[in-house]
Design an enzyme around this catalytic site. Sequence first.
Site, PDB file in Angstrom:
ATOM      1  N   GLU A 149      37.673  43.033  46.853  1.00 54.46           N
ATOM      2  CA  GLU A 149      38.931  42.715  46.157  1.00 54.46           C
ATOM      3  C   GLU A 149      40.050  43.658  46.591  1.00 54.46           C
ATOM      4  O   GLU A 149      41.190  43.234  46.763  1.00 54.46           O
ATOM      5  CB  GLU A 149      38.748  42.784  44.632  1.00 54.46           C
ATOM      6  CG  GLU A 149      37.957  41.632  44.051  1.00 54.46           C
ATOM      7  CD  GLU A 149      38.634  40.275  44.262  1.00 54.46           C
ATOM      8  OE1 GLU A 149      39.850  40.229  44.475  1.00 54.46           O
ATOM      9  OE2 GLU A 149      37.913  39.250  44.258  1.00 54.46           O
TER      10      GLU A 149
ATOM     11  N   TYR B 125      44.061  41.965  37.307  1.00 56.39           N
ATOM     12  CA  TYR B 125      43.444  40.961  38.169  1.00 56.39           C
ATOM     13  C   TYR B 125      42.101  41.471  38.725  1.00 56.39           C
ATOM     14  O   TYR B 125      41.076  40.794  38.647  1.00 56.39           O
ATOM     15  CB  TYR B 125      44.383  40.591  39.333  1.00 56.39           C
ATOM     16  CG  TYR B 125      43.649  39.860  40.424  1.00 56.39           C
ATOM     17  CD1 TYR B 125      43.412  38.505  40.321  1.00 56.39           C
ATOM     18  CD2 TYR B 125      43.116  40.554  41.521  1.00 56.39           C
ATOM     19  CE1 TYR B 125      42.685  37.834  41.285  1.00 56.39           C
ATOM     20  CE2 TYR B 125      42.389  39.894  42.493  1.00 56.39           C
ATOM     21  CZ  TYR B 125      42.177  38.540  42.365  1.00 56.39           C
ATOM     22  OH  TYR B 125      41.440  37.882  43.308  1.00 56.39           O
TER      23      TYR B 125
ATOM     24  N   ASP C  23      46.433  35.932  39.844  1.00 59.56           N
ATOM     25  CA  ASP C  23      47.181  36.562  40.934  1.00 59.56           C
ATOM     26  C   ASP C  23      48.136  35.505  41.494  1.00 59.56           C
ATOM     27  O   ASP C  23      48.270  34.419  40.907  1.00 59.56           O
ATOM     28  CB  ASP C  23      46.237  37.110  42.012  1.00 59.56           C
ATOM     29  CG  ASP C  23      45.496  36.006  42.755  1.00 59.56           C
ATOM     30  OD1 ASP C  23      45.533  34.835  42.299  1.00 59.56           O
ATOM     31  OD2 ASP C  23      44.881  36.288  43.795  1.00 59.56           O
TER      32      ASP C  23
END
Length: 387
Positions: free
Chosen positions: A52, A135, A153
């Site tokens: 991520e 997020y 996002d």
Amino acid sequence: MSRLAVRECHRTMLNTRDLHTFRKQLLAWFRQFRRDLPWRRTRDPYHIWLSEIMLQQTRVAAVIPYYERFVDRFPNVHALAEAPEEEVLRLWSGLGYYSRARNLQKTAQQIAVKYGGQFPTQFDEALDLPGIGKYTAAAILSIAHGRKHAVLDGNVARVLARLGAIRGDLRESRRWQELQRVADAYLDPESPGDWNQAMMELGATLCAPKSPQCLLCPVAQFCEGRKLGIAESLPEKRKKRPTVEVTLAAAVFVDAGGLTFLLSPSREENKKAAADHIPTLVSRMWHFPTVSVMGNPAVQLRRFLQDSLSSAKHAKLQLEPLGRVRHSVTYRAITISPFLVKVNRLLRVRGAKRVPLLEVSSLPVSNLTRKVARAALAAATPPSKKC
Ligand code: SF4
């Protein structure tokens, strides 16, 4: 945000039966067509977290080799926490936005000390970690631990905006909060990890910014934007931050053996970094002596070298121009004038690193420094490589 816009957000809510069908169709599509990505083969929160962070501002295809090398070298939180920072940056080198790598390691160190190396399972604990926002926390906790937190996002916001035909600037605070509420309401409580990935996958593939492929979309029947024929124009464009022009000059010293030197990363924390703040622009990585210029770059660079490097004070430096190199970092458009400075012996500079010019890119350096090194290499083939 106007009341009308808030009402527009509420329009995205589906009745119970439609919501059930919507979730079922999107999940079935995701499970059948999802891309096989290395971080999808695991539920290890460390690996998901790593992916991520790497994927922020970076394309999937570019991330894959970096992710694989990183996991290979740092297979768990402890390995990353204990590694020399320089090695972490070296393996990150080329991905850009180096503060991500530093935060990653800082976070690994906190997780090692505070949570015994296990990524926290509570949302608030995850949010307290450096570099982890809502997020990222939602993505990691839902995918690794099945926690019911919906991700939001830019990709997911675009999908939601099209589904609900929501106009206006999605990043506007109240509209974003409302989108988060819609994302929370859509979240499949049975499979929050798959659900979040399905929303992201839809945004990254069929519902891409340009030319959404509505004919293939598994939830097209629920899409207001498609029905109104405005899907492609959503989300509406944000006001762009004006571009700041930055002009720099850099000196690439090269001795007869093809060696150069780079200055050490600055440790200076400058919270209000100016647009032309050199440590900001070179991302606090190893860099060539660089200065911001307004007039004649050769004159200003020579003065800078003589003022800042004591060993250059009385040296007769011949600055050979290497043309201009352009680079951009977010809203900054940088024009840098590199100069080759051929010397018999390299200057002695405290804390500097000597390295063959050919190997500059193997150090943790910014893309800006790589470009300067390439320009210098094109002009100065080290004698050791000539035969
Ligand atoms: S129908 Fe088209 S615009 Fe709507 S969600 Fe699907 S791909 Fe996106």
